[in-house]
Scaffold this motif. Structure first.
Motif, mmCIF file in Angstrom:
data_model
loop_
_atom_site.group_PDB
_atom_site.id
_atom_site.type_symbol
_atom_site.label_atom_id
_atom_site.label_comp_id
_atom_site.label_asym_id
_atom_site.label_seq_id
_atom_site.Cartn_x
_atom_site.Cartn_y
_atom_site.Cartn_z
ATOM 1 N N TYR A 12 0.812 -1.221 0.000
ATOM 2 C CA TYR A 12 0.000 0.000 0.000
ATOM 3 C C TYR A 12 0.845 1.270 0.000
ATOM 4 O O TYR A 12 0.371 2.326 -0.400
ATOM 5 C CB TYR A 12 -1.001 0.012 1.151
ATOM 6 N N LEU A 13 2.109 1.183 0.394
ATOM 7 C CA LEU A 13 2.979 2.364 0.375
ATOM 8 C C LEU A 13 3.484 2.691 -1.022
ATOM 9 O O LEU A 13 3.915 3.804 -1.294
ATOM 10 C CB LEU A 13 4.173 2.175 1.318
ATOM 11 N N ASN A 14 3.495 1.679 -1.906
ATOM 12 C CA ASN A 14 3.952 1.863 -3.283
ATOM 13 C C ASN A 14 5.353 2.488 -3.342
ATOM 14 O O ASN A 14 5.589 3.442 -4.078
ATOM 15 C CB ASN A 14 2.942 2.690 -4.072
ATOM 16 N N THR A 15 6.270 1.967 -2.517
ATOM 17 C CA THR A 15 7.657 2.449 -2.509
ATOM 18 C C THR A 15 8.610 1.312 -2.869
ATOM 19 O O THR A 15 8.227 0.145 -2.873
ATOM 20 C CB THR A 15 8.048 3.023 -1.128
ATOM 21 N N SER A 16 9.832 1.673 -3.145
ATOM 22 C CA SER A 16 10.843 0.708 -3.570
ATOM 23 C C SER A 16 11.396 -0.103 -2.405
ATOM 24 O O SER A 16 11.369 0.338 -1.254
ATOM 25 C CB SER A 16 12.015 1.435 -4.231
ATOM 26 N N ASN A 17 11.923 -1.271 -2.759
ATOM 27 C CA ASN A 17 12.633 -2.097 -1.783
ATOM 28 C C ASN A 17 13.910 -1.384 -1.374
ATOM 29 O O ASN A 17 14.471 -0.602 -2.145
ATOM 30 C CB ASN A 17 13.019 -3.440 -2.403
ATOM 31 N N THR A 18 14.397 -1.662 -0.164
ATOM 32 C CA THR A 18 15.705 -1.157 0.232
ATOM 33 C C THR A 18 16.684 -2.320 0.196
ATOM 34 O O THR A 18 16.352 -3.438 0.609
ATOM 35 C CB THR A 18 15.684 -0.538 1.647
ATOM 36 N N ILE A 19 17.859 -2.034 -0.338
ATOM 37 C CA ILE A 19 18.903 -3.062 -0.462
ATOM 38 C C ILE A 19 20.181 -2.487 0.123
ATOM 39 O O ILE A 19 20.618 -1.402 -0.272
ATOM 40 C CB ILE A 19 19.110 -3.462 -1.936
ATOM 41 N N HIS A 20 20.788 -3.203 1.071
ATOM 42 C CA HIS A 20 22.011 -2.737 1.725
ATOM 43 C C HIS A 20 23.134 -2.595 0.696
ATOM 44 O O HIS A 20 23.260 -3.400 -0.239
ATOM 45 C CB HIS A 20 22.420 -3.711 2.833
ATOM 46 N N SER A 21 23.972 -1.598 0.879
ATOM 47 C CA SER A 21 25.051 -1.312 -0.071
ATOM 48 C C SER A 21 26.022 -2.481 -0.253
ATOM 49 O O SER A 21 26.622 -2.625 -1.310
ATOM 50 C CB SER A 21 25.813 -0.061 0.360
ATOM 51 N N SER A 22 26.166 -3.344 0.745
ATOM 52 C CA SER A 22 27.110 -4.467 0.636
ATOM 53 C C SER A 22 26.670 -5.510 -0.394
ATOM 54 O O SER A 22 27.488 -6.284 -0.878
ATOM 55 C CB SER A 22 27.309 -5.141 1.999
ATOM 56 N N VAL A 23 25.382 -5.525 -0.744
ATOM 57 C CA VAL A 23 24.889 -6.491 -1.732
ATOM 58 C C VAL A 23 24.150 -5.818 -2.896
ATOM 59 O O VAL A 23 23.692 -6.489 -3.816
ATOM 60 C CB VAL A 23 23.963 -7.552 -1.078
ATOM 61 N N GLN A 24 24.070 -4.507 -2.868
ATOM 62 C CA GLN A 24 23.230 -3.763 -3.799
ATOM 63 C C GLN A 24 23.446 -4.103 -5.271
ATOM 64 O O GLN A 24 22.497 -4.269 -6.017
ATOM 65 C CB GLN A 24 23.408 -2.274 -3.586
ATOM 66 N N ASN A 25 24.667 -4.203 -5.719
ATOM 67 C CA ASN A 25 24.932 -4.457 -7.132
ATOM 68 C C ASN A 25 25.008 -5.941 -7.463
ATOM 69 O O ASN A 25 25.294 -6.304 -8.596
ATOM 70 C CB ASN A 25 26.229 -3.766 -7.560
ATOM 71 N N ARG A 26 24.759 -6.780 -6.473
ATOM 72 C CA ARG A 26 24.898 -8.223 -6.694
ATOM 73 C C ARG A 26 23.609 -8.997 -6.506
ATOM 74 O O ARG A 26 23.589 -10.209 -6.691
ATOM 75 C CB ARG A 26 25.961 -8.801 -5.757
ATOM 76 N N VAL A 27 22.517 -8.323 -6.134
ATOM 77 C CA VAL A 27 21.263 -9.051 -5.917
ATOM 78 C C VAL A 27 20.125 -8.484 -6.752
ATOM 79 O O VAL A 27 20.125 -7.302 -7.107
ATOM 80 C CB VAL A 27 20.825 -9.057 -4.429
ATOM 81 N N VAL A 28 19.181 -9.349 -7.039
ATOM 82 C CA VAL A 28 17.932 -8.972 -7.689
ATOM 83 C C VAL A 28 16.815 -9.467 -6.781
ATOM 84 O O VAL A 28 16.845 -10.611 -6.319
ATOM 85 C CB VAL A 28 17.805 -9.613 -9.089
ATOM 86 N N VAL A 29 15.843 -8.609 -6.510
ATOM 87 C CA VAL A 29 14.743 -8.966 -5.620
ATOM 88 C C VAL A 29 13.452 -9.052 -6.422
ATOM 89 O O VAL A 29 13.089 -8.104 -7.122
ATOM 90 C CB VAL A 29 14.578 -7.921 -4.489
ATOM 91 N N ALA A 30 12.785 -10.190 -6.333
ATOM 92 C CA ALA A 30 11.448 -10.363 -6.900
ATOM 93 C C ALA A 30 10.510 -10.520 -5.716
ATOM 94 O O ALA A 30 10.525 -11.543 -5.036
ATOM 95 C CB ALA A 30 11.401 -11.585 -7.811
ATOM 96 N N ARG A 31 9.751 -9.483 -5.433
ATOM 97 C CA ARG A 31 8.934 -9.451 -4.224
ATOM 98 C C ARG A 31 7.620 -10.199 -4.384
ATOM 99 O O ARG A 31 7.141 -10.401 -5.480
ATOM 100 C CB ARG A 31 8.678 -8.022 -3.794
ATOM 101 N N PHE A 32 7.053 -10.554 -3.241
ATOM 102 C CA PHE A 32 5.739 -11.183 -3.186
ATOM 103 C C PHE A 32 4.687 -10.233 -3.744
ATOM 104 O O PHE A 32 4.914 -9.035 -3.869
ATOM 105 C CB PHE A 32 5.379 -11.543 -1.742
ATOM 106 N N GLY A 33 3.551 -10.767 -4.061
ATOM 107 C CA GLY A 33 2.425 -9.951 -4.510
ATOM 108 C C GLY A 33 1.133 -10.506 -3.943
ATOM 109 O O GLY A 33 1.138 -11.454 -3.163
ATOM 110 N N ALA A 34 0.032 -9.922 -4.352
ATOM 111 C CA ALA A 34 -1.269 -10.342 -3.846
ATOM 112 C C ALA A 34 -1.609 -11.773 -4.272
ATOM 113 O O ALA A 34 -2.241 -12.502 -3.528
ATOM 114 C CB ALA A 34 -2.342 -9.383 -4.329
ATOM 115 N N ILE A 35 -1.181 -12.175 -5.468
ATOM 116 C CA ILE A 35 -1.469 -13.540 -5.918
ATOM 117 C C ILE A 35 -0.231 -14.424 -5.982
ATOM 118 O O ILE A 35 -0.329 -15.600 -6.297
ATOM 119 C CB ILE A 35 -2.180 -13.534 -7.291
#
Length: 141
Positions: free
Chosen positions: A60-83
């Motif tokens: 409901y906030l419609n904001t971006s994920n936060t990713i710590h700088s130690s892994v920022q350029n090395r991870v991809v996040v696919a977040r959960f959703g309603a379905i």
């Protein structure tokens, strides 16, 4: 007045072994047992020790994920959703630092409640590679 008991469950992909270098591994967390209102307000975090690596805010906030700088350029996040109840964090390159215990925490508010509920699930990551063994020997001396 009545209260609704929530039977949320968090499940992880279990213990994993990653290979040092330009290899991928994926950490997943799946939730179940939430109402659609609770899913909209669900916050999910991935921690390693005291370090918050990934923060996934409520939808409901419609904001971006936060990713710590130690892994920022090395991870991809696919977040959960309603379905889709699965969140995936994919590491695109593996360092010795990835080894350890990771804890997922999910926070939400009960329907009609004012107190936040938090559930956690932990998984262990092992990293294989000669360089990690050398680093461990050096650290021990």
């Amino acid at each position: 007045m009545f209260s609704v008991l929530c039977q949320i469950q968090l499940q992880t992909s279990g213990s994993l072994t990653a290979v040092l270098g330009n290899n991928k591994y994926e950490i997943t967390c799946t939730y179940s047992g939430l109402t659609s209102a609770q899913i909209t307000g669900l916050t999910l975090k991935l921690r390693k020790g005291g370090l918050a690596l990934i923060g996934i805010p409520p939808m409901y906030l419609n904001t971006s994920n936060t990713i710590h700088s130690s892994v920022q350029n090395r991870v991809v996040v696919a977040r959960f959703g309603a379905i889709n109840p699965v969140t995936k964090v994919t590491f695109n390159s593996i360092t010795c630092d990835e080894a350890g215990s990771y804890t997922w925490s999910a926070s939400f508010y009960e329907v009609g409640g004012s107190a936040e509920t938090t559930k956690t699930a932990t998984q262990q990551i092992t990293v294989k590679g000669k360089r990690c063994i050398i680093d461990l020997v050096i650290d021990l001396n």
